[in-house]
Design a protein around this motif. Structure first.
Motif, PDB file in Angstrom:
ATOM      1  N   GLU A 182       0.826  -1.200   0.000  1.00  0.00           N
ATOM      2  CA  GLU A 182       0.000   0.000   0.000  1.00  0.00           C
ATOM      3  C   GLU A 182       0.865   1.258   0.000  1.00  0.00           C
ATOM      4  OE1 GLU A 182      -3.367   2.195  -0.364  1.00  0.00           O
ATOM      5  OE2 GLU A 182      -3.177   0.024  -0.518  1.00  0.00           O
ATOM      6  N   THR A 183       1.951   1.238   0.769  1.00  0.00           N
ATOM      7  CA  THR A 183       2.862   2.377   0.774  1.00  0.00           C
ATOM      8  C   THR A 183       3.502   2.567  -0.595  1.00  0.00           C
ATOM      9  OG1 THR A 183       3.330   2.106   3.126  1.00  0.00           O
ATOM     10  CG2 THR A 183       4.913   3.362   1.849  1.00  0.00           C
ATOM     11  N   ALA A 184       3.843   1.453  -1.251  1.00  0.00           N
ATOM     12  CA  ALA A 184       4.407   1.552  -2.600  1.00  0.00           C
ATOM     13  C   ALA A 184       3.428   2.238  -3.541  1.00  0.00           C
ATOM     14  CB  ALA A 184       4.771   0.162  -3.117  1.00  0.00           C
ATOM     15  N   ARG A 185       2.158   1.846  -3.460  1.00  0.00           N
ATOM     16  CA  ARG A 185       1.147   2.461  -4.326  1.00  0.00           C
ATOM     17  C   ARG A 185       0.952   3.935  -3.982  1.00  0.00           C
ATOM     18  NH1 ARG A 185      -1.002  -2.979  -4.131  1.00  0.00           N
ATOM     19  NH2 ARG A 185      -1.913  -2.617  -2.065  1.00  0.00           N
ATOM     20  N   GLN A 186       0.970   4.251  -2.683  1.00  0.00           N
ATOM     21  CA  GLN A 186       0.818   5.642  -2.275  1.00  0.00           C
ATOM     22  C   GLN A 186       1.992   6.490  -2.750  1.00  0.00           C
ATOM     23  OE1 GLN A 186      -1.706   7.249  -0.800  1.00  0.00           O
ATOM     24  NE2 GLN A 186      -2.966   5.402  -0.757  1.00  0.00           N
ATOM     25  N   PHE A 187       3.192   5.927  -2.708  1.00  0.00           N
ATOM     26  CA  PHE A 187       4.362   6.690  -3.153  1.00  0.00           C
ATOM     27  C   PHE A 187       4.264   7.010  -4.641  1.00  0.00           C
ATOM     28  CE2 PHE A 187       8.648   7.064  -4.880  1.00  0.00           C
ATOM     29  CZ  PHE A 187       9.127   8.097  -4.100  1.00  0.00           C
TER      30      PHE A 187
END
Length: 240
Positions: A182-187
């Motif tokens: 999820e953090t990867a997608r948010q970044f």
């Protein structure tokens, strides 16, 4: 080395401290934050609960929001934690019987199924967050193991102003740490929202806690992604 830390607080501060010990310059840009939901926890574990399972230390932090009496109803149960950092947080809170998995939900499910009998009258209580990966639940359900789920926290995106993001990214970091899909997608969404071209950072190294997290990156970014053999932070930081 200038390292961008994207994980939520307070974990980001701990990672920053470890990076400084290793001689690197951490730059913090938490992309998610936790909102604790205590109503389900206040009901206490169901009768005859066989064990607790947690796939994030955030679930342990949610328990700290309970009163001492409310929390005591959980502490006597055996707890299965996804990794050593989560297990340490559980012991610090007062859990005595703590088993540690090897870093991901699938491995934790295997460890739990091997240790706890399959009597569905004695459910596993999973203190979960949202969004989350489905592997842990799927493995227990495939084994016909009774499971109760209490969603005790929610991860929501941080909202940073464009000026702050550009300041954090100047000078450009040498690498970016990613601890969840999820953090990867948010970044990626954050970079695409900037007036500067997203391609400006595509040759920066992405250090991902697992291959699964790297797979959440676009193809152009994925070419610069690396990950450790096991989803452990110490091994991740060894890649710097």
């Amino acid at each position: 080395m200038r390292v961008l830390v994207t994980r939520p607080m307070p974990a980001a501060e701990r990672t920053a401290a470890e990076l400084r010990k290793r001689g690197h310059q951490p730059v913090l840009l938490p992309l998610m934050r936790a909102e604790h939901r205590l109503d389900g926890l206040r009901q206490g574990p169901p009768p005859q609960t066989a064990a607790l399972a947690v796939t994030s230390a955030e679930a342990i932090r949610a328990l700290t929001g309970l009163s001492e009496d409310e929390r005591s109803r959980y502490l006597h149960l055996p707890l299965f934690a996804v990794g050593e950092a989560t297990a340490t947080a559980a012991r610090d809170l007062g859990f005595i019987k703590v088993e540690t998995g090897s870093g991901d939900g699938e491995a934790l499910a295997r460890r739990l199924l091997a240790a706890v009998s399959g009597d569905t009258a004695h459910p596993i209580l999973y203190l979960a967050g949202t969004p989350r990966s489905p592997e842990f639940e799927q493995n227990l359900e495939n084994a016909s193991r009774g499971i109760e789920i209490v969603e005790c926290y929610r991860m929501v995106p941080e909202r940073w102003k464009t000026g702050h993001i550009e300041e954090v990214l100047t000078p450009r970091p040498d690498c970016i740490l990613l601890y969840s899909s999820e953090t990867a997608r948010q970044f990626v969404a954050l970079i695409e929202s900037l007036p500067t071209s997203p391609g400006a950072i595509k040759n920066i190294r992405f250090l991902c806690l697992s291959h699964k997290i790297a797979s959440a990156l676009p193809k152009d970014f994925r070419a610069y992604a690396v990950w450790p053999m096991e989803p452990r932070e110490d091994l991740l930081l060894d890649l710097l």
